[in-house]
Write a protein that holds these residues in place. Sequence first.
Motif, short mmCIF file in Angstrom:
data_model
loop_
_atom_site.label_atom_id
_atom_site.label_comp_id
_atom_site.label_asym_id
_atom_site.label_seq_id
_atom_site.Cartn_x
_atom_site.Cartn_y
_atom_site.Cartn_z
N ASN A 114 2.77 -20.80 -7.98
CA ASN A 114 4.02 -20.33 -7.39
C ASN A 114 4.25 -18.86 -7.70
N VAL A 115 4.38 -18.07 -6.65
CA VAL A 115 4.58 -16.63 -6.78
C VAL A 115 5.94 -16.28 -6.16
N ASP A 116 6.75 -15.56 -6.94
CA ASP A 116 8.11 -15.17 -6.54
C ASP A 116 8.04 -13.81 -5.83
N ILE A 117 8.06 -13.82 -4.50
CA ILE A 117 7.96 -12.58 -3.72
C ILE A 117 9.36 -12.13 -3.32
N LYS A 118 9.72 -10.93 -3.75
CA LYS A 118 11.05 -10.37 -3.49
C LYS A 118 11.06 -9.41 -2.31
N GLU A 119 9.96 -8.65 -2.14
CA GLU A 119 9.96 -7.59 -1.14
C GLU A 119 8.54 -7.24 -0.74
N VAL A 120 8.37 -6.88 0.53
CA VAL A 120 7.08 -6.39 1.03
C VAL A 120 7.31 -4.98 1.55
N ARG A 121 6.50 -4.05 1.05
CA ARG A 121 6.59 -2.66 1.47
C ARG A 121 5.24 -2.22 2.01
N VAL A 122 5.26 -1.30 2.97
CA VAL A 122 4.02 -0.75 3.52
C VAL A 122 4.07 0.77 3.42
N LYS A 123 2.90 1.35 3.22
CA LYS A 123 2.79 2.81 3.13
C LYS A 123 1.95 3.30 4.29
N PHE A 124 2.41 4.39 4.91
CA PHE A 124 1.77 4.87 6.13
C PHE A 124 0.99 6.16 5.95
N ASN A 125 1.08 6.79 4.80
CA ASN A 125 0.26 7.98 4.59
C ASN A 125 -0.60 7.76 3.35
N ASP A 126 -1.60 8.60 3.16
CA ASP A 126 -2.51 8.40 2.04
C ASP A 126 -2.24 9.36 0.88
N GLU A 127 -1.04 9.95 0.87
CA GLU A 127 -0.69 10.85 -0.23
C GLU A 127 -0.41 10.03 -1.49
N LEU A 128 -0.57 10.63 -2.64
CA LEU A 128 -0.43 9.93 -3.90
C LEU A 128 1.02 9.74 -4.33
N ASP A 129 1.96 10.46 -3.72
CA ASP A 129 3.36 10.33 -4.13
C ASP A 129 3.99 9.07 -3.55
N ASP A 130 5.27 8.88 -3.81
CA ASP A 130 5.98 7.68 -3.35
C ASP A 130 6.57 7.83 -1.95
N LYS A 131 6.22 8.88 -1.24
CA LYS A 131 6.74 9.07 0.12
C LYS A 131 5.91 8.26 1.11
N GLY A 132 6.52 7.91 2.24
CA GLY A 132 5.79 7.21 3.28
C GLY A 132 5.89 5.70 3.19
N TRP A 133 6.69 5.16 2.26
CA TRP A 133 6.85 3.71 2.13
C TRP A 133 8.00 3.23 3.01
N GLN A 134 7.82 2.06 3.60
CA GLN A 134 8.89 1.42 4.36
C GLN A 134 8.98 -0.04 3.92
N THR A 135 10.20 -0.48 3.60
CA THR A 135 10.43 -1.87 3.24
C THR A 135 10.60 -2.68 4.50
N LEU A 136 9.85 -3.75 4.62
CA LEU A 136 9.96 -4.64 5.78
C LEU A 136 11.02 -5.70 5.51
N SER A 137 11.51 -6.30 6.55
CA SER A 137 12.45 -7.42 6.42
C SER A 137 11.67 -8.60 5.85
N THR A 138 11.93 -8.90 4.58
CA THR A 138 11.12 -9.85 3.83
C THR A 138 11.81 -11.20 3.71
N HIS A 139 11.04 -12.26 3.89
CA HIS A 139 11.51 -13.62 3.65
C HIS A 139 11.27 -13.89 2.17
N ALA A 140 12.17 -13.39 1.33
CA ALA A 140 12.00 -13.51 -0.12
C ALA A 140 12.06 -14.97 -0.53
N GLY A 141 11.27 -15.31 -1.54
CA GLY A 141 11.28 -16.67 -2.04
C GLY A 141 10.08 -16.95 -2.92
N ILE A 142 10.02 -18.19 -3.39
CA ILE A 142 8.90 -18.63 -4.21
C ILE A 142 7.92 -19.35 -3.31
N TYR A 143 6.70 -18.84 -3.28
CA TYR A 143 5.66 -19.37 -2.41
C TYR A 143 4.57 -20.04 -3.24
#
Length: 174
Positions: free
Chosen positions: A49-78
């Motif tokens: 059982n894994v407790d997933i709270k959020e799914v994020r995707v990154k669209f650029n290959d830079e090393l910083d934290d820019k370029g992330w987008q949080t998707l509408s996540t079905h949070a829960g224990i899977y």
Amino acid sequence: MKTSLIFFSFILLSGTILLTACSKSNDSKNSTTLHVRLTDGPADYTEVNVDIKEVRVKFNDELDDKGWQTLSTHAGIYNLLDYQNGKDTLLATGTVNANSVQQIRFILGSDNTIKVGTKIYPLTIPSGSESGLKLMINKKLNQSLESLVVDFDALLSIKEENGGYKLRPVLKLK
């Protein structure tokens, strides 16, 4: 005079139709509905059982934290073992304006467990709740609807250490 007015109206109408068609096709090229799905392979446990709270995707290959987008996540224990033998589940979805996805990150909660036989044990994830589980993918998005299926390999991911269980995730894109 009447012929000039008809000709001018025709040119104006044609230009408007052409501009509208071009702007619609450009918008559809830049916008993709992205689905992130979860699957797993066989493992010798009763539950993982894994407790997933959020799914994020990154669209650029830079090393910083820019370029992330949080998707509408079905949070829960899977329970990962529920998604074996070709089964999967939709974890997150969102409309993105990008040509490619570089990374997926799963942000986890603290309610992660493993059931072995009839006993339930806590499943520790070193640094998983702080930084999340990262999967490098570098995937070009080609369609207006794109599904990414992530194989969370429970068998290879779980290690028994010092009387407890640790999750060292093995994730891959199917």
